[in-house]
Design a protein around this motif. Structure first.
Motif, mmCIF file in Angstrom:
data_model
loop_
_atom_site.group_PDB
_atom_site.id
_atom_site.type_symbol
_atom_site.label_atom_id
_atom_site.label_comp_id
_atom_site.label_asym_id
_atom_site.label_seq_id
_atom_site.Cartn_x
_atom_site.Cartn_y
_atom_site.Cartn_z
ATOM 1 N N ALA A 125 0.842 -1.208 0.000
ATOM 2 C CA ALA A 125 0.000 0.000 0.000
ATOM 3 C C ALA A 125 0.873 1.252 0.000
ATOM 4 C CB ALA A 125 -0.914 -0.004 1.223
ATOM 5 N N ALA A 126 1.930 1.254 0.783
ATOM 6 C CA ALA A 126 2.839 2.403 0.837
ATOM 7 C C ALA A 126 3.536 2.597 -0.507
ATOM 8 C CB ALA A 126 3.868 2.210 1.951
ATOM 9 N N TYR A 127 3.958 1.505 -1.122
ATOM 10 C CA TYR A 127 4.637 1.610 -2.413
ATOM 11 C C TYR A 127 3.704 2.176 -3.479
ATOM 12 C CZ TYR A 127 7.100 0.652 -6.673
ATOM 13 O OH TYR A 127 7.706 0.811 -7.889
ATOM 14 N N ARG A 128 2.476 1.695 -3.495
ATOM 15 C CA ARG A 128 1.519 2.211 -4.474
ATOM 16 C C ARG A 128 1.295 3.706 -4.264
ATOM 17 N NH1 ARG A 128 0.716 -1.465 -8.043
ATOM 18 N NH2 ARG A 128 -0.303 -3.411 -7.538
ATOM 19 N N TRP A 129 1.345 4.137 -3.024
ATOM 20 C CA TRP A 129 1.092 5.543 -2.721
ATOM 21 C C TRP A 129 2.274 6.416 -3.115
ATOM 22 C CZ3 TRP A 129 1.506 10.240 -0.433
ATOM 23 C CH2 TRP A 129 0.327 10.940 -0.250
ATOM 24 N N CYS A 130 3.497 5.970 -2.803
ATOM 25 C CA CYS A 130 4.653 6.850 -3.021
ATOM 26 C C CYS A 130 5.480 6.486 -4.246
ATOM 27 C CB CYS A 130 5.545 6.877 -1.781
ATOM 28 S SG CYS A 130 6.402 5.326 -1.461
ATOM 29 N N GLY A 131 5.479 5.228 -4.673
ATOM 30 C CA GLY A 131 6.168 4.827 -5.888
ATOM 31 C C GLY A 131 7.663 4.607 -5.778
ATOM 32 N N ARG A 132 8.182 4.603 -4.570
ATOM 33 C CA ARG A 132 9.632 4.386 -4.393
ATOM 34 C C ARG A 132 9.853 3.338 -3.317
ATOM 35 N NH1 ARG A 132 13.063 9.616 -3.864
ATOM 36 N NH2 ARG A 132 14.367 7.880 -3.299
ATOM 37 N N LYS A 133 10.698 2.361 -3.610
ATOM 38 C CA LYS A 133 10.936 1.266 -2.665
ATOM 39 C C LYS A 133 11.453 1.773 -1.318
ATOM 40 C CE LYS A 133 11.764 -2.417 -5.969
ATOM 41 N NZ LYS A 133 12.700 -3.414 -6.472
ATOM 42 N N ALA A 134 12.438 2.650 -1.357
ATOM 43 C CA ALA A 134 13.023 3.132 -0.107
ATOM 44 C C ALA A 134 11.992 3.873 0.738
ATOM 45 C CB ALA A 134 14.217 4.037 -0.388
ATOM 46 N N ASP A 135 11.181 4.694 0.096
ATOM 47 C CA ASP A 135 10.144 5.421 0.835
ATOM 48 C C ASP A 135 9.088 4.465 1.370
ATOM 49 O OD1 ASP A 135 11.454 7.785 0.341
ATOM 50 O OD2 ASP A 135 10.100 8.423 -1.264
ATOM 51 N N ALA A 136 8.725 3.473 0.570
ATOM 52 C CA ALA A 136 7.727 2.497 1.016
ATOM 53 C C ALA A 136 8.241 1.736 2.233
ATOM 54 C CB ALA A 136 7.382 1.542 -0.113
ATOM 55 N N GLU A 137 9.523 1.398 2.234
ATOM 56 C CA GLU A 137 10.107 0.722 3.395
ATOM 57 C C GLU A 137 10.066 1.627 4.620
ATOM 58 O OE1 GLU A 137 13.957 -0.323 1.902
ATOM 59 O OE2 GLU A 137 13.177 -2.005 0.740
ATOM 60 N N ASP A 138 10.393 2.903 4.440
ATOM 61 C CA ASP A 138 10.337 3.852 5.561
ATOM 62 C C ASP A 138 8.917 3.996 6.087
ATOM 63 O OD1 ASP A 138 13.055 4.282 5.331
ATOM 64 O OD2 ASP A 138 12.851 6.210 4.285
ATOM 65 N N ILE A 139 7.964 4.098 5.180
ATOM 66 C CA ILE A 139 6.567 4.240 5.587
ATOM 67 C C ILE A 139 6.119 2.983 6.329
ATOM 68 C CG2 ILE A 139 4.191 4.370 4.732
ATOM 69 C CD1 ILE A 139 5.365 6.147 2.417
ATOM 70 N N ALA A 140 6.454 1.815 5.806
ATOM 71 C CA ALA A 140 6.062 0.561 6.454
ATOM 72 C C ALA A 140 6.654 0.471 7.862
ATOM 73 C CB ALA A 140 6.492 -0.635 5.601
ATOM 74 N N GLN A 141 7.907 0.873 8.001
ATOM 75 C CA GLN A 141 8.523 0.860 9.331
ATOM 76 C C GLN A 141 7.823 1.842 10.267
ATOM 77 O OE1 GLN A 141 10.918 -1.238 10.546
ATOM 78 N NE2 GLN A 141 10.552 -2.282 8.613
ATOM 79 N N ASP A 142 7.471 3.005 9.740
ATOM 80 C CA ASP A 142 6.752 3.991 10.538
ATOM 81 C C ASP A 142 5.399 3.443 10.988
ATOM 82 O OD1 ASP A 142 6.366 6.575 11.738
ATOM 83 O OD2 ASP A 142 5.095 7.118 10.031
#
Length: 187
Positions: A42-59
């Protein structure tokens, strides 16, 4: 007592949530393990970047640790978790916008501007990039319905709006996406 005797892999989300709310770290860990892929996707679909999606998932994992006791169980756990993921994604994007404005003000923005994502060669990435350019409500509706496969009723619950409003946002998003994709030369 029965829930304690079940293997965590057999325990339902409700059982794991109940145990986690009571302080069972193992149950909380199993709940995270079970739903981390959902949050990341869900985070990846929202932001489109793996690193950001990982940060969001951790958050989201950290936020979940604080918020699990507040979960009322009125709706599906994944609906609540998805709303938490959207909020974390929005927070990250707002933070990124503030940081970019600061960097721009100091004249250093050009040094980080050209950063390209590794996913840019994926043909569907152009569409998801265009989706991320939509207004918030339209983007959220598209991500929930097409990215996560929710029906309009479930998306309405996550977005706290009516089902017909979700349908309207989807309709408007399709019109905008056609224009965006044509201007990008994708259609």
């Amino acid at each position: 007592m029965t829930a304690m005797m079940l293997d965590d892999s057999e325990a339902s989300d409700a059982e794991l949530i109940g145990r986690a709310r009571g302080g069972d770290r193992g149950a909380f860990g199993k709940l995270l393990e079970r739903h981390y892929g959902f949050v990341y996707r869900a985070a990846y679909r929202w932001c489109g970047r793996k690193a950001d999606a990982e940060d969001i998932a951790q958050d989201v994992c950290v936020r979940l640790g604080r918020a699990i006791r507040d979960y009322q169980g009125n709706g599906a756990f994944t609906t609540w978790l998805y709303a938490m993921t959207l909020n974390a994604s929005r927070d990250m994007m707002r933070k990124r916008a503030r940081d970019a404005a600061k960097t721009d003000a100091y004249g250093a923005y050009a040094s980080i501007a050209g950063e390209a994502s590794a996913e840019a060669d994926d043909p569907s990435e152009a569409l998801w990039t265009a989706v991320r350019m939509l207004p918030d409500k339209q983007r959220d509706a598209v991500l929930l319905v097409y990215g996560e496969g929710l029906n309009h009723a479930a998306a309405a619950e996550v977005m706290a709006i009516s089902e017909t409003t979700v349908s309207w946002h989807i309709h408007e998003a399709k019109k905008r996406l056609k224009v965006l994709m044509r201007s990008a030369g994708e259609v």
